[in-house]
Write a protein that holds these residues in place. Sequence first.
Motif, PDB file in Angstrom:
ATOM      1  N   LEU A 152       0.820  -1.214   0.000  1.00 44.95           N
ATOM      2  CA  LEU A 152       0.000   0.000   0.000  1.00 44.95           C
ATOM      3  C   LEU A 152       0.851   1.260   0.000  1.00 44.95           C
ATOM      4  CD1 LEU A 152      -2.893   1.141   0.138  1.00 44.95           C
ATOM      5  CD2 LEU A 152      -2.602   1.277   2.603  1.00 44.95           C
ATOM      6  N   PHE A 153       1.767   1.366   0.969  1.00 46.05           N
ATOM      7  CA  PHE A 153       2.595   2.564   1.063  1.00 46.05           C
ATOM      8  C   PHE A 153       3.825   2.408   0.174  1.00 46.05           C
ATOM      9  CE2 PHE A 153       0.617   2.580   5.411  1.00 46.05           C
ATOM     10  CZ  PHE A 153      -0.197   3.676   5.187  1.00 46.05           C
ATOM     11  N   ASN A 154       4.068   3.405  -0.664  1.00 44.81           N
ATOM     12  CA  ASN A 154       5.269   3.337  -1.485  1.00 44.81           C
ATOM     13  C   ASN A 154       6.485   3.761  -0.668  1.00 44.81           C
ATOM     14  OD1 ASN A 154       5.424   6.221  -1.518  1.00 44.81           O
ATOM     15  ND2 ASN A 154       3.960   6.278  -3.226  1.00 44.81           N
ATOM     16  N   THR A 155       7.654   3.646  -1.265  1.00 46.22           N
ATOM     17  CA  THR A 155       8.898   3.935  -0.548  1.00 46.22           C
ATOM     18  C   THR A 155       8.942   5.376  -0.061  1.00 46.22           C
ATOM     19  OG1 THR A 155      10.056   2.295  -1.897  1.00 46.22           O
ATOM     20  CG2 THR A 155      11.414   3.895  -0.719  1.00 46.22           C
ATOM     21  N   VAL A 156       8.443   6.303  -0.877  1.00 45.33           N
ATOM     22  CA  VAL A 156       8.459   7.724  -0.492  1.00 45.33           C
ATOM     23  C   VAL A 156       7.610   7.948   0.758  1.00 45.33           C
ATOM     24  CG1 VAL A 156       7.797  10.053  -1.193  1.00 45.33           C
ATOM     25  CG2 VAL A 156       8.902   8.518  -2.835  1.00 45.33           C
ATOM     26  N   GLN A 157       6.392   7.397   0.784  1.00 48.82           N
ATOM     27  CA  GLN A 157       5.507   7.565   1.941  1.00 48.82           C
ATOM     28  C   GLN A 157       6.095   6.907   3.184  1.00 48.82           C
ATOM     29  OE1 GLN A 157       2.223   5.736  -0.022  1.00 48.82           O
ATOM     30  NE2 GLN A 157       1.240   7.675  -0.577  1.00 48.82           N
ATOM     31  N   HIS A 158       6.687   5.725   2.995  1.00 48.02           N
ATOM     32  CA  HIS A 158       7.326   5.018   4.105  1.00 48.02           C
ATOM     33  C   HIS A 158       8.457   5.859   4.693  1.00 48.02           C
ATOM     34  CE1 HIS A 158       8.910   1.470   6.284  1.00 48.02           C
ATOM     35  NE2 HIS A 158      10.099   1.922   5.932  1.00 48.02           N
ATOM     36  N   ASP A 159       9.308   6.387   3.815  1.00 46.69           N
ATOM     37  CA  ASP A 159      10.460   7.170   4.273  1.00 46.69           C
ATOM     38  C   ASP A 159      10.030   8.503   4.883  1.00 46.69           C
ATOM     39  OD1 ASP A 159      12.073   5.137   3.418  1.00 46.69           O
ATOM     40  OD2 ASP A 159      12.706   6.127   1.556  1.00 46.69           O
ATOM     41  N   GLN A 160       8.973   9.115   4.347  1.00 42.97           N
ATOM     42  CA  GLN A 160       8.494  10.388   4.896  1.00 42.97           C
ATOM     43  C   GLN A 160       8.033  10.222   6.338  1.00 42.97           C
ATOM     44  OE1 GLN A 160       5.490  11.563   2.053  1.00 42.97           O
ATOM     45  NE2 GLN A 160       6.896  12.922   0.942  1.00 42.97           N
ATOM     46  N   PHE A 161       7.350   9.127   6.621  1.00 43.92           N
ATOM     47  CA  PHE A 161       6.899   8.869   7.992  1.00 43.92           C
ATOM     48  C   PHE A 161       8.098   8.720   8.922  1.00 43.92           C
ATOM     49  CE2 PHE A 161       5.903   5.796  11.370  1.00 43.92           C
ATOM     50  CZ  PHE A 161       4.894   6.485  12.025  1.00 43.92           C
ATOM     51  N   ILE A 162       9.100   7.965   8.482  1.00 40.95           N
ATOM     52  CA  ILE A 162      10.291   7.751   9.307  1.00 40.95           C
ATOM     53  C   ILE A 162      11.021   9.070   9.549  1.00 40.95           C
ATOM     54  CG2 ILE A 162      12.568   6.659   9.382  1.00 40.95           C
ATOM     55  CD1 ILE A 162      11.338   4.283   7.888  1.00 40.95           C
ATOM     56  N   GLU A 163      11.181   9.873   8.503  1.00 44.78           N
ATOM     57  CA  GLU A 163      11.893  11.147   8.643  1.00 44.78           C
ATOM     58  C   GLU A 163      11.145  12.094   9.575  1.00 44.78           C
ATOM     59  OE1 GLU A 163      14.946  11.868   7.623  1.00 44.78           O
ATOM     60  OE2 GLU A 163      15.020   9.793   6.924  1.00 44.78           O
ATOM     61  N   ALA A 164       9.814  12.121   9.471  1.00 50.98           N
ATOM     62  CA  ALA A 164       9.020  12.983  10.353  1.00 50.98           C
ATOM     63  C   ALA A 164       9.131  12.509  11.798  1.00 50.98           C
ATOM     64  CB  ALA A 164       7.562  12.987   9.906  1.00 50.98           C
ATOM     65  N   ARG A 165       9.145  11.209  11.994  1.00 46.09           N
ATOM     66  CA  ARG A 165       9.292  10.662  13.347  1.00 46.09           C
ATOM     67  C   ARG A 165      10.660  11.014  13.917  1.00 46.09           C
ATOM     68  NH1 ARG A 165      11.732   6.361  14.979  1.00 46.09           N
ATOM     69  NH2 ARG A 165      11.833   5.339  12.931  1.00 46.09           N
ATOM     70  N   LYS A 166      11.692  10.891  13.109  1.00 41.72           N
ATOM     71  CA  LYS A 166      13.045  11.228  13.560  1.00 41.72           C
ATOM     72  C   LYS A 166      13.165  12.721  13.865  1.00 41.72           C
ATOM     73  CE  LYS A 166      16.280   9.631  10.864  1.00 41.72           C
ATOM     74  NZ  LYS A 166      16.907   9.252   9.573  1.00 41.72           N
ATOM     75  N   ALA A 167      12.542  13.544  13.033  1.00 37.80           N
ATOM     76  CA  ALA A 167      12.617  14.996  13.220  1.00 37.80           C
ATOM     77  C   ALA A 167      11.988  15.426  14.538  1.00 37.80           C
ATOM     78  CB  ALA A 167      11.933  15.708  12.058  1.00 37.80           C
ATOM     79  N   SER A 168      10.981  14.686  14.988  1.00 40.80           N
ATOM     80  CA  SER A 168      10.326  15.010  16.257  1.00 40.80           C
ATOM     81  C   SER A 168      10.904  14.205  17.417  1.00 40.80           C
ATOM     82  CB  SER A 168       8.820  14.758  16.151  1.00 40.80           C
ATOM     83  OG  SER A 168       8.556  13.403  15.834  1.00 40.80           O
ATOM     84  N   ALA A 169      12.044  13.532  17.155  1.00 44.32           N
ATOM     85  CA  ALA A 169      12.749  12.755  18.190  1.00 44.32           C
ATOM     86  C   ALA A 169      11.842  11.719  18.837  1.00 44.32           C
ATOM     87  CB  ALA A 169      13.350  13.688  19.241  1.00 44.32           C
ATOM     88  N   ARG A 170      11.106  10.984  18.003  1.00 44.67           N
ATOM     89  CA  ARG A 170      10.191   9.949  18.488  1.00 44.67           C
ATOM     90  C   ARG A 170      10.820   8.578  18.247  1.00 44.67           C
ATOM     91  NH1 ARG A 170       4.938  11.156  17.958  1.00 44.67           N
ATOM     92  NH2 ARG A 170       4.598   9.286  19.208  1.00 44.67           N
ATOM     93  N   PRO A 171      11.426   7.960  19.253  1.00 38.82           N
ATOM     94  CA  PRO A 171      12.004   6.627  19.054  1.00 38.82           C
ATOM     95  C   PRO A 171      10.911   5.591  18.827  1.00 38.82           C
ATOM     96  CG  PRO A 171      12.024   7.191  21.371  1.00 38.82           C
ATOM     97  CD  PRO A 171      11.559   8.421  20.639  1.00 38.82           C
ATOM     98  N   ALA A 172      11.280   4.507  18.163  1.00 34.70           N
ATOM     99  CA  ALA A 172      10.324   3.435  17.904  1.00 34.70           C
ATOM    100  C   ALA A 172      10.951   2.098  18.234  1.00 34.70           C
ATOM    101  CB  ALA A 172       9.877   3.456  16.446  1.00 34.70           C
ATOM    102  N   ARG A 173      10.128   1.220  18.790  1.00 40.15           N
ATOM    103  CA  ARG A 173      10.512  -0.186  18.931  1.00 40.15           C
ATOM    104  C   ARG A 173       9.541  -0.991  18.082  1.00 40.15           C
ATOM    105  NH1 ARG A 173      10.448  -2.228  24.671  1.00 40.15           N
ATOM    106  NH2 ARG A 173       9.205  -0.388  25.195  1.00 40.15           N
ATOM    107  N   VAL A 174      10.089  -1.941  17.338  1.00 38.87           N
ATOM    108  CA  VAL A 174       9.288  -2.646  16.340  1.00 38.87           C
ATOM    109  C   VAL A 174       9.414  -4.151  16.528  1.00 38.87           C
ATOM    110  CG1 VAL A 174       8.885  -2.985  13.875  1.00 38.87           C
ATOM    111  CG2 VAL A 174       9.689  -0.756  14.705  1.00 38.87           C
ATOM    112  N   LEU A 175       8.273  -4.831  16.488  1.00 42.74           N
ATOM    113  CA  LEU A 175       8.228  -6.292  16.399  1.00 42.74           C
ATOM    114  C   LEU A 175       7.763  -6.617  14.989  1.00 42.74           C
ATOM    115  CD1 LEU A 175       6.616  -7.145  19.858  1.00 42.74           C
ATOM    116  CD2 LEU A 175       8.984  -7.553  19.159  1.00 42.74           C
ATOM    117  N   ALA A 176       8.654  -7.213  14.198  1.00 42.84           N
ATOM    118  CA  ALA A 176       8.380  -7.411  12.778  1.00 42.84           C
ATOM    119  C   ALA A 176       8.283  -8.888  12.430  1.00 42.84           C
ATOM    120  CB  ALA A 176       9.474  -6.756  11.939  1.00 42.84           C
TER     121      ALA A 176
END
Length: 251
Positions: A152-176
């Motif tokens: 569903l999400f293309n690479t640009v949308q995926h990366d934009q979410f990550i960059e926005a999260r990093k910009a707001s200093a929001r760490p993430a823990r992921v179970l994949a």
Amino acid sequence: MDKMLRGTLTTLGCDDKEIRLFLACYTRGAAGLSELAKTARLRRSTAYIVMRSLIDKGLASEDYKAYDKTFTAIPPDALARALAAKQRRIGRQHLELQDNLGELQALYRTSAIQPKVKTYQSLNGLLSILRDILSTDGEILIWTNQATESKLFNTVQHDQFIEARKASARPARVLAVHNAAGRALQAADAENLRTTKLLPPTVDFSAETYIYGSKVATLDYNQDIIGIITESTQVAAAQRAMFETAWISLG
């Protein structure tokens, strides 16, 4: 005097148009509707509706005896009685409220803990959920299957979410889910303010779940494109506890 009358009429539940027409009727005495409408600066059709409301409230009367029907506002003593009756009703309601305060407080507390649930559909709806996730502070916990997310999400949308999260200093823990996409996600952790653990190979699911603040967002794109945000401190705490249990078990 005008201010006092306006205050009384407001207490009796009159809106601005009703107050204007009542004052026109009160100061002019018995008069036809056209004349009263002109004084109150209302259209005649509007004045007719407003006058019916004043009559229903007992604040005006109509006289059919005259050749042309006229309308009259109630006199001051009747207005005082109407206000006194209103105050008595408010007093009774106040006492009733006090008598049932315990039950009302219990009902209020019950409604306060009811989860708030919002449903979203389509890609735009899911992007709205991602924006909501970024709008709160603190760590984000994520269950994900990167293989289905990429449908569903293309690479640009995926990366934009990550960059926005990093910009707001929001760490993430992921179970994949343990697949090639999950391993690729884990390999990029260091540069993305993220720690990823891979689930056992036997575990598989299509939906993504985000736990953040007092909310839990679930996104599914395997068949129907749908997202659900549940806002509840209790639900978020339970989901966070399950995540932590799985996280610890993976070492």
